[in-house]
Design an enzyme around this catalytic site. Structure first.
Site, mmCIF file in Angstrom:
data_model
loop_
_atom_site.group_PDB
_atom_site.id
_atom_site.type_symbol
_atom_site.label_atom_id
_atom_site.label_comp_id
_atom_site.label_asym_id
_atom_site.label_seq_id
_atom_site.Cartn_x
_atom_site.Cartn_y
_atom_site.Cartn_z
ATOM 1 N N PRO A 10 0.875 -1.253 0.101
ATOM 2 C CA PRO A 10 -0.038 -0.053 0.060
ATOM 3 C C PRO A 10 0.829 1.301 0.055
ATOM 4 O O PRO A 10 1.800 1.391 0.747
ATOM 5 C CB PRO A 10 -0.845 -0.109 1.159
ATOM 6 C CG PRO A 10 -0.281 -1.293 2.009
ATOM 7 C CD PRO A 10 0.320 -2.104 1.201
ATOM 8 N N ASN A 11 0.407 2.188 -0.786
ATOM 9 C CA ASN A 11 0.883 3.638 -0.965
ATOM 10 C C ASN A 11 2.198 3.490 -1.740
ATOM 11 O O ASN A 11 2.840 4.630 -1.530
ATOM 12 C CB ASN A 11 0.938 4.115 0.357
ATOM 13 C CG ASN A 11 -0.318 4.353 1.066
ATOM 14 O OD1 ASN A 11 -1.289 4.694 0.529
ATOM 15 N ND2 ASN A 11 -0.457 3.858 2.405
ATOM 16 N N ARG A 18 5.336 10.865 -3.224
ATOM 17 C CA ARG A 18 4.848 10.820 -1.717
ATOM 18 C C ARG A 18 6.010 11.167 -0.849
ATOM 19 O O ARG A 18 7.001 10.453 -0.934
ATOM 20 C CB ARG A 18 4.609 9.064 -1.863
ATOM 21 C CG ARG A 18 4.152 8.677 -0.172
ATOM 22 C CD ARG A 18 4.114 7.138 0.107
ATOM 23 N NE ARG A 18 3.745 6.768 1.589
ATOM 24 C CZ ARG A 18 4.085 5.784 1.908
ATOM 25 N NH1 ARG A 18 4.561 4.716 1.231
ATOM 26 N NH2 ARG A 18 3.691 5.426 3.162
ATOM 27 N N TYR A 23 10.851 9.371 1.196
ATOM 28 C CA TYR A 23 11.027 8.075 0.468
ATOM 29 C C TYR A 23 11.750 8.422 -0.810
ATOM 30 O O TYR A 23 11.830 7.612 -1.790
ATOM 31 C CB TYR A 23 9.461 7.751 -0.098
ATOM 32 C CG TYR A 23 8.879 7.168 1.158
ATOM 33 C CD1 TYR A 23 9.272 6.119 1.788
ATOM 34 C CD2 TYR A 23 7.646 7.886 1.735
ATOM 35 C CE1 TYR A 23 8.568 5.460 3.036
ATOM 36 C CE2 TYR A 23 7.051 7.610 2.818
ATOM 37 C CZ TYR A 23 7.364 6.219 3.604
ATOM 38 O OH TYR A 23 6.609 5.652 4.547
ATOM 39 N N ASN A 73 8.265 -5.339 -0.588
ATOM 40 C CA ASN A 73 7.968 -4.063 0.229
ATOM 41 C C ASN A 73 6.527 -4.026 0.688
ATOM 42 O O ASN A 73 5.745 -3.645 -0.220
ATOM 43 C CB ASN A 73 8.435 -2.931 -0.441
ATOM 44 C CG ASN A 73 8.431 -1.632 0.693
ATOM 45 O OD1 ASN A 73 7.743 -1.471 1.664
ATOM 46 N ND2 ASN A 73 8.979 -0.482 0.276
ATOM 47 N N ALA A 76 2.965 -0.315 4.967
ATOM 48 C CA ALA A 76 2.545 -0.483 6.470
ATOM 49 C C ALA A 76 2.048 -1.841 6.753
ATOM 50 O O ALA A 76 1.755 -2.118 8.133
ATOM 51 C CB ALA A 76 1.437 0.521 6.625
ATOM 52 N N GLU A 97 12.876 -8.599 2.036
ATOM 53 C CA GLU A 97 12.137 -7.352 2.284
ATOM 54 C C GLU A 97 12.954 -6.418 2.201
ATOM 55 O O GLU A 97 13.845 -6.039 2.525
ATOM 56 C CB GLU A 97 11.715 -7.733 3.631
ATOM 57 C CG GLU A 97 10.633 -6.462 4.177
ATOM 58 C CD GLU A 97 9.650 -6.855 5.535
ATOM 59 O OE1 GLU A 97 9.599 -8.018 5.432
ATOM 60 O OE2 GLU A 97 9.745 -6.012 6.323
ATOM 61 N N HIS A 99 12.731 -1.887 2.422
ATOM 62 C CA HIS A 99 11.771 -0.537 3.055
ATOM 63 C C HIS A 99 12.892 0.737 2.460
ATOM 64 O O HIS A 99 14.114 0.316 2.702
ATOM 65 C CB HIS A 99 12.061 -0.523 4.370
ATOM 66 C CG HIS A 99 11.203 -1.763 4.878
ATOM 67 N ND1 HIS A 99 9.645 -1.742 4.879
ATOM 68 C CD2 HIS A 99 11.099 -2.956 5.600
ATOM 69 C CE1 HIS A 99 9.052 -2.753 5.306
ATOM 70 N NE2 HIS A 99 9.969 -3.302 5.672
ATOM 71 N N ARG A 106 12.684 5.740 12.766
ATOM 72 C CA ARG A 106 11.098 6.578 12.589
ATOM 73 C C ARG A 106 10.442 6.278 13.936
ATOM 74 O O ARG A 106 10.727 6.009 15.060
ATOM 75 C CB ARG A 106 10.647 6.230 11.264
ATOM 76 C CG ARG A 106 11.639 6.440 10.005
ATOM 77 C CD ARG A 106 10.746 6.170 8.788
ATOM 78 N NE ARG A 106 9.452 6.828 8.810
ATOM 79 C CZ ARG A 106 8.744 6.483 7.737
ATOM 80 N NH1 ARG A 106 8.684 5.721 7.085
ATOM 81 N NH2 ARG A 106 7.673 7.210 7.657
HETATM 82 C C1 DQA Z 1 8.179 1.673 4.020
HETATM 83 C C2 DQA Z 1 8.130 1.951 5.408
HETATM 84 C C3 DQA Z 1 6.718 1.503 6.092
HETATM 85 O O1 DQA Z 1 6.747 2.000 7.533
HETATM 86 C C4 DQA Z 1 5.578 2.625 5.509
HETATM 87 O O2 DQA Z 1 4.272 2.251 6.200
HETATM 88 C C5 DQA Z 1 5.665 2.515 4.029
HETATM 89 C C6 DQA Z 1 6.898 2.464 3.259
HETATM 90 C C7 DQA Z 1 9.557 2.073 3.549
HETATM 91 O O3 DQA Z 1 9.499 1.556 2.082
HETATM 92 O O4 DQA Z 1 10.220 2.835 3.934
HETATM 93 O O5 DQA Z 1 4.621 2.528 3.241
HETATM 94 O O6 DQA Z 1 8.020 0.156 3.849
#
Ligand code: DQA
Length: 149
Positions: A10-11, A18, A23, A73, A76, A97, A99, A106
């Protein structure tokens, strides 16, 4: 042709615009192209998917159990995506994984990943470069079919 699954949760479809202070400004399309380039050294093709819904991500994992490996990835969903975690537990290929941000630097609610303990490795805090690093790692972690024991 063997394929790698690049799965973004998501996102992550809005990367580029974003919260660029967190990011970066690299778009997901660019990241996908870079990962495709990295894995081409092994003759692998990339299947890149991004979904906002947990169920759709689970569907994709179940459809791509024949991948040579994956980069995930979970966004959240790392925090409490128990359904995604169960799907990853049943996903046989090695996966890493990723990020973009260093989640340990954070908010405390991001310090827990329910998915990371299942991963072959975790890359975080390197921005878009982290996907390339993870892709390179996969090209070395996955043995060649014709490699000697
Ligand atoms: C993320 C870190 C997560 O905490 C966040 O919710 C994201 C992006 C990252 O790539 O740094 O959506 O996965």
């Amino acid at each position: 042709m063997s394929h790698v699954l690049l799965l973004n949760g998501p996102n992550l479809g809005t990367l580029g615009t974003r919260q660029p202070e967190i990011y970066g400004t690299t778009t997901l399309a660019r990241i996908e192209a870079e990962v495709a380039h990295e894995i081409s050294v092994r003759g692998w093709k990339l299947v890149a998917e991004q979904r906002n819904g947990e169920g759709e991500l689970i569907d994709l994992l179940q459809q791509h159990g024949d991948a040579v490996g994956a980069l995930v990835n979970p966004g959240a969903l790392m925090i409490a995506g128990w359904g995604l975690r169960d799907a990853l537990a049943d996903f046989a290929p090695p996966w890493i994984e990723v990020h973009l941000s260093n989640v340990w630097a954070r908010e405390s609610f991001r310090h827990m990943s329910v998915t990371a303990p299942l991963a072959a490795g975790v890359v975080m805090g390197m921005g878009a470069l982290g996907y390339r690093v993870a892709a390179q790692a996969l090209t070395r972690l996955v043995p060649s079919a014709d490699a000697p024991d």
